[in-house]
Design an enzyme around this catalytic site. Structure first.
Site, PDB file in Angstrom:
ATOM      1  N   HIS A  10       0.829  -1.197   0.000  1.00  0.00           N
ATOM      2  CA  HIS A  10       0.000   0.000   0.000  1.00  0.00           C
ATOM      3  C   HIS A  10       0.876   1.264   0.000  1.00  0.00           C
ATOM      4  O   HIS A  10       1.548   1.549   0.979  1.00  0.00           O
ATOM      5  CB  HIS A  10      -0.890  -0.029   1.254  1.00  0.00           C
ATOM      6  CG  HIS A  10      -1.836   1.104   1.362  1.00  0.00           C
ATOM      7  ND1 HIS A  10      -1.715   2.088   2.307  1.00  0.00           N
ATOM      8  CD2 HIS A  10      -2.942   1.413   0.629  1.00  0.00           C
ATOM      9  CE1 HIS A  10      -2.700   2.944   2.182  1.00  0.00           C
ATOM     10  NE2 HIS A  10      -3.466   2.560   1.174  1.00  0.00           N
ATOM     11  N   HIS A  52      -1.038  10.364  -3.291  1.00  0.00           N
ATOM     12  CA  HIS A  52      -2.325   9.966  -2.723  1.00  0.00           C
ATOM     13  C   HIS A  52      -3.366  11.074  -2.706  1.00  0.00           C
ATOM     14  O   HIS A  52      -4.523  10.864  -3.077  1.00  0.00           O
ATOM     15  CB  HIS A  52      -2.153   9.433  -1.299  1.00  0.00           C
ATOM     16  CG  HIS A  52      -3.456   9.022  -0.693  1.00  0.00           C
ATOM     17  ND1 HIS A  52      -4.229   9.866   0.079  1.00  0.00           N
ATOM     18  CD2 HIS A  52      -4.156   7.865  -0.783  1.00  0.00           C
ATOM     19  CE1 HIS A  52      -5.333   9.244   0.438  1.00  0.00           C
ATOM     20  NE2 HIS A  52      -5.314   8.020  -0.067  1.00  0.00           N
TER      21      HIS A  52
HETATM   22  O1  G3P Z   1      -6.747   1.760  -2.661  1.00  0.00           O
HETATM   23  C1  G3P Z   1      -6.944   1.044  -1.493  1.00  0.00           C
HETATM   24  C2  G3P Z   1      -6.780   2.006  -0.401  1.00  0.00           C
HETATM   25  O2  G3P Z   1      -5.548   2.622  -0.647  1.00  0.00           O
HETATM   26  C3  G3P Z   1      -7.886   3.006  -0.458  1.00  0.00           C
HETATM   27  O3  G3P Z   1      -7.702   4.009   0.413  1.00  0.00           O
HETATM   28  O4  G3P Z   1      -7.265   6.357   0.787  1.00  0.00           O
HETATM   29  O5  G3P Z   1      -5.422   4.727   1.042  1.00  0.00           O
HETATM   30  O6  G3P Z   1      -6.267   5.321  -1.206  1.00  0.00           O
HETATM   31  P1  G3P Z   1      -6.607   5.149   0.245  1.00  0.00           P
HETATM   32 CA    CA Z   2      -5.258   3.826  -2.740  1.00  0.00          CA
END
Ligand code: G3P
Ligand code: CA
Length: 310
Positions: A10, A52
């Site tokens: 992530h 992000h």
């Molecule tokens: O894309 C999966 C997860 O990353 C979604 O939440 O806000 O971290 O992009 P975010």
């Molecule tokens: Ca994401």
């Protein structure tokens, strides 16, 4: 033995290095992640960058370097800066919204490094380069950030993403890529209007609530997986197996990749990171996880499901 679940790094190995930096991506590949996540937003000159937030405030030094470039809401938007300008910024660990405190205080120290913003094109070449030198096939997992907002700003991020992916050989359902988005209309558009055959993932935030089988079947007409918030897997004190989201999604033909598993932000009632992995991957049967700590998930998967073959 059930299928081996995938580990999605992530924002890279973001538990150890600032999110969406190439060093965090390299570390994730080195740790054995199966897929590396990219969040995708656009610059003023129409470049796609791996970042992000729509705004630069929480993870860069934009306020110090470009005072006076905030919008009236006080925020500095990626879309208002050229790539050349963005390349002068440094990324460091995420701070709390509007505060100097670090979001995750135990992580990489803010003063220990300053890292550049990367374009999606550069990151794909980097990962493909590592695939070549390591002999592995690590996939990519791009998320289109707020496509409707971007279209209001005059840019179609989804269309540009598909063009870029095709240029790098991601052209069908077997390609090592998942395209993710919170906006179902965007995924329907890419599948039905642009004819994309790439695997797609509908992200579901904690407000999605319980999904009926018919809703999951409707999602399966344009997506191959759902990415639910961990909150959607809660059972409020009853046995975890009472939560039927994964089972119902599988019945509709959808894979399930929940987000985001963090060693330093465990859900209430969970004492250890392995306990969380066990709950999500073994007891609930998810097909993969988004995690900031890919090394820990890779080790868990290897011990419970067997090692990677590549
Ligand atoms: O894309 C999966 C997860 O990353 C979604 O939440 O806000 O971290 O992009 P975010
Ligand atoms: Ca994401």
């Amino acid at each position: 033995m059930p299928n081996r679940p995938i580990v999605i790094a992530h924002r890279g190995a973001s538990g150890y290095l600032p999110e969406h930096t190439l060093v965090a991506k390299a570390l994730a590949v080195g740790m054995g992640a199966d897929y590396i996540e990219q969040d995708v937003v656009a610059t003023r000159d129409g470049e796609l960058i791996v970042f992000h937030d729509l705004t630069l405030d929480a993870t860069t030094d934009v306020r110090a370097r470009f005072p006076g470039r905030a919008r009236r809401d006080g925020h500095f938007y990626c879309r208002d800066f050229s790539l050349e300008e963005l390349r002068t910024l440094g990324i460091s660990e995420r701070r709390e919204a509007g505060a100097p405190t670090l979001r995750y205080p135990g992580r990489f120290p803010a003063e220990a490094g300053r890292f550049p913003i990367v374009t999606l094109d550069e990151e794909i070449r980097f990962i493909q380069g590592l695939n070549r030198s390591t002999g592995r096939v690590v996939g990519i997992y791009p998320e289109i950030k707020d496509p409707a907002w971007h279209r209001d700003e005059g840019i179609d991020v989804g269309e540009r993403l598909l063009t870029l992916l095709e240029r790098y050989g991601y052209d069908g359902p077997q390609s090592p890529v998942f395209v993710q988005c919170f906006d179902p209309a965007e995924l329907r558009r890419l599948r039905h209007e642009h004819g994309s055959r790439l695997r797609q993932v509908l992200l579901l935030d904690s407000r999605a609530g319980a999904l009926a089988p018919q809703q999951l079947q409707a999602i399966a007409t344009y997506a191959e997986a759902i990415g639910p918030s961990l909150r959607l897997l809660e059972t409020h004190g009853t046995p975890p197996e009472n939560n039927t989201l994964v089972r119902d999604a599988h019945a509709a033909g959808l894979q399930v990749h929940p987000y985001t598993l963090r060693r330093d932000e465990l859900p209430a009632g969970i004492g250890e990171f392995d306990e969380l992995l066990d709950l999500v991957l073994r007891r609930l049967g998810a097909d993969g996880v988004f995690t900031d700590f890919p090394d820990l998930a890779v080790a868990f998967v290897a011990s419970r499901f067997g090692r990677q073959l590549d």
